[in-house]
Motif scaffolding. Structure first.
Motif, PDB file in Angstrom:
ATOM      1  N   ARG A  53       0.829  -1.221   0.000  1.00 13.67           N
ATOM      2  CA  ARG A  53       0.000   0.000   0.000  1.00 13.67           C
ATOM      3  C   ARG A  53       0.854   1.259   0.000  1.00 13.67           C
ATOM      4  N   ARG A  54       1.982   1.219   0.743  1.00 19.57           N
ATOM      5  CA  ARG A  54       2.901   2.369   0.733  1.00 19.57           C
ATOM      6  C   ARG A  54       3.357   2.651  -0.692  1.00 19.57           C
ATOM      7  N   LEU A  55       3.713   1.593  -1.421  1.00 23.98           N
ATOM      8  CA  LEU A  55       4.238   1.785  -2.772  1.00 23.98           C
ATOM      9  C   LEU A  55       3.139   2.212  -3.750  1.00 23.98           C
ATOM     10  N   LEU A  58      14.132  -1.203  -6.378  1.00 29.67           N
ATOM     11  CA  LEU A  58      13.144  -2.169  -5.872  1.00 29.67           C
ATOM     12  C   LEU A  58      13.163  -3.437  -6.719  1.00 29.67           C
ATOM     13  N   ALA A  59      13.217  -3.268  -8.037  1.00 30.49           N
ATOM     14  CA  ALA A  59      13.198  -4.423  -8.946  1.00 30.49           C
ATOM     15  C   ALA A  59      14.424  -5.311  -8.748  1.00 30.49           C
ATOM     16  N   ALA A  60      15.563  -4.697  -8.378  1.00 31.10           N
ATOM     17  CA  ALA A  60      16.803  -5.466  -8.210  1.00 31.10           C
ATOM     18  C   ALA A  60      16.845  -6.176  -6.867  1.00 31.10           C
ATOM     19  N   SER A  61      16.126  -5.626  -5.855  1.00 31.98           N
ATOM     20  CA  SER A  61      16.261  -6.192  -4.511  1.00 31.98           C
ATOM     21  C   SER A  61      15.122  -7.143  -4.143  1.00 31.98           C
ATOM     22  N   ARG A  62      14.096  -7.257  -4.994  1.00 29.19           N
ATOM     23  CA  ARG A  62      12.938  -8.117  -4.733  1.00 29.19           C
ATOM     24  C   ARG A  62      12.539  -8.771  -6.049  1.00 29.19           C
ATOM     25  N   ARG A  63      11.725  -9.813  -5.979  1.00 32.53           N
ATOM     26  CA  ARG A  63      11.252 -10.409  -7.237  1.00 32.53           C
ATOM     27  C   ARG A  63      10.326  -9.464  -7.982  1.00 32.53           C
ATOM     28  N   TRP A  64       9.416  -8.803  -7.236  1.00 31.17           N
ATOM     29  CA  TRP A  64       8.520  -7.801  -7.810  1.00 31.17           C
ATOM     30  C   TRP A  64       8.658  -6.532  -6.966  1.00 31.17           C
ATOM     31  N   LEU A  65       8.081  -5.417  -7.396  1.00 30.52           N
ATOM     32  CA  LEU A  65       8.336  -4.157  -6.683  1.00 30.52           C
ATOM     33  C   LEU A  65       7.862  -4.170  -5.225  1.00 30.52           C
ATOM     34  N   GLY A  66       6.737  -4.862  -4.968  1.00 25.36           N
ATOM     35  CA  GLY A  66       6.179  -4.832  -3.622  1.00 25.36           C
ATOM     36  C   GLY A  66       6.571  -6.011  -2.761  1.00 25.36           C
ATOM     37  N   SER A 118       2.073  -7.697  -7.274  1.00 27.06           N
ATOM     38  CA  SER A 118       1.079  -7.049  -6.418  1.00 27.06           C
ATOM     39  C   SER A 118       0.554  -5.769  -7.073  1.00 27.06           C
ATOM     40  N   PHE A 119      -0.411  -5.145  -6.403  1.00 25.43           N
ATOM     41  CA  PHE A 119      -0.941  -3.858  -6.871  1.00 25.43           C
ATOM     42  C   PHE A 119       0.185  -2.830  -7.083  1.00 25.43           C
ATOM     43  N   ALA A 120       1.284  -2.942  -6.325  1.00 26.97           N
ATOM     44  CA  ALA A 120       2.380  -1.978  -6.461  1.00 26.97           C
ATOM     45  C   ALA A 120       2.961  -2.004  -7.876  1.00 26.97           C
ATOM     46  N   ASP A 121       3.103  -3.207  -8.457  1.00 26.81           N
ATOM     47  CA  ASP A 121       3.627  -3.307  -9.820  1.00 26.81           C
ATOM     48  C   ASP A 121       2.711  -2.615 -10.822  1.00 26.81           C
TER      49      ASP A 121
END
Lengths: 230, 230
Positions: free
Chosen positions: A96-98, A155-163, A168-171
């Motif tokens: 939700r933050r993202l 974010l994309a480099a440190s996680r599989r998806w942005l959230g 998730s909704f963040a993507d």
């Protein structure tokens, strides 16, 4: 039947279209030009903003953030394999933050000014604020794009998806905003390989196809817009 | 232990304090001046905004809207008699629409300018944007107050509480914003009896007491601020 009031170039409306398509909800779309402040539409949403969803004869679901919660409660929660929010309250807070970061901060500082100056002001009558783009606004938005694109890349480099670990909704919030800027040729993709690779994954989803096929009258999309291997 | 990063005059921070008090959550408050963009705080919330909540060693819960959902998921859902969201998805959407209306639209058009011009700019150093209030901004905010107060009065007259039959997050969002404007003597209460009667009910809640007792250095509250029979 679910009616969606939207504008094709409103990033928040694009977010709504993408996530409704992900949940395979059949939509009856209604084009709304928010600057007209149409009386019948103000009775649906007193704020006069898009997107708005009305399902059957239910109440108006106003705004992207409210729609996200409504979809999670009426669809996502029951279909765990498609759910666009994580299972844990802390991880949901991060998504939700993202979503808020992209649809509010990224929109205010970057994509909103591009869309207003280059698209809305061409469609609006002069008395409603239409006219030539303001080059100072465009320069400020271009200057802000760099750090936002780097944040998406980080974010994309440190996680599989942005959230987090899962899509998730963040993507979709980030991708909806970027798709508007990309149409206008305002995303310097070559400056961030991680952001670019993540966006290529998003673009290849079936939910994205209708957006990539759409054209605004009198304005061709950038070379990268439709290209899945941009 | 729940740490709350807040500013006493940020309406969204006041919303956080009120709803945390309603759920009887014990809070460790930390004063944050968002314009300082303190490095340690930016690591907690990259947007640099308040309120932010960190519970035990959990992730940062950034922003009033994200906190509202987090509290509902971790407290409200389990204590139905205190829950500040309705039981039905459509009615929840209406409460969320109003929370967004008050914390974003009412804040942007009315209360935010009052707080920035009359409070923040006095506390900020000149190089960060501090200085004398801009009278054009204050005039515009005063002109917008009328229709917003009428809308609150209209909601209060047509429902038991602003968001529906039951007290909800919508009431606290409106009350948090109004409390900042009221401290500054910027709410023309006599122009709307329904809004005034609803706010009198809100003000008499125990969760409101700490806010009413607080003073800003060098600025006395308006005559109506602490008075429960204003």
């Amino acid at each position: 039947m679910l009616v969606l009031y939207h504008h094709p170039f409103s990033p928040a409306s694009r977010f709504a279209r993408l996530v409704l398509a992900e949940y395979e909800v059949h939509v009856d779309p209604r084009l709304e030009q928010p600057w007209e402040r149409r009386r019948e539409f103000l009775l649906v949403n007193p704020a006069g903003t898009v997107p708005v969803v009305v399902e059957n004869d239910g109440p108006a679901i106003c705004g992207a953030g409210v729609l996200m919660e409504y979809l999670d409660e009426t669809r996502g929660y029951m279909t765990p394999e498609k759910r666009l929010l994580p299972d844990n309250a802390g991880r949901r807070a991060e998504v939700r933050r993202l979503v808020d970061w992209f649809l509010t901060k990224f929109d205010n500082e970057v994509v909103g000014p591009f869309v207003r100056e280059k698209v809305y002001k061409q469609e609006m009558p002069r008395e409603a604020g239409g006219g030539a783009p303001d080059s100072t606004m465009l320069r400020a938005a271009r200057a802000n794009m760099g750090s936002h694109l780097r944040y998406i890349g980080y974010l994309a480099a440190s996680r599989r998806w942005l959230g987090g670990d899962r899509l998730s909704f963040a993507d979709f919030a980030a991708a909806a905003e970027l798709s508007c800027a990309d149409y206008l040729g305002e995303v310097p993709w070559d400056t961030d390989e991680n952001a670019k690779a993540w966006y290529a994954r998003m673009k290849s989803r079936p939910s994205f196809r209708p957006l990539l096929a759409e054209k605004i009258r009198g304005m061709k999309p950038s070379a990268s817009y439709e290209d899945l291997d941009f």
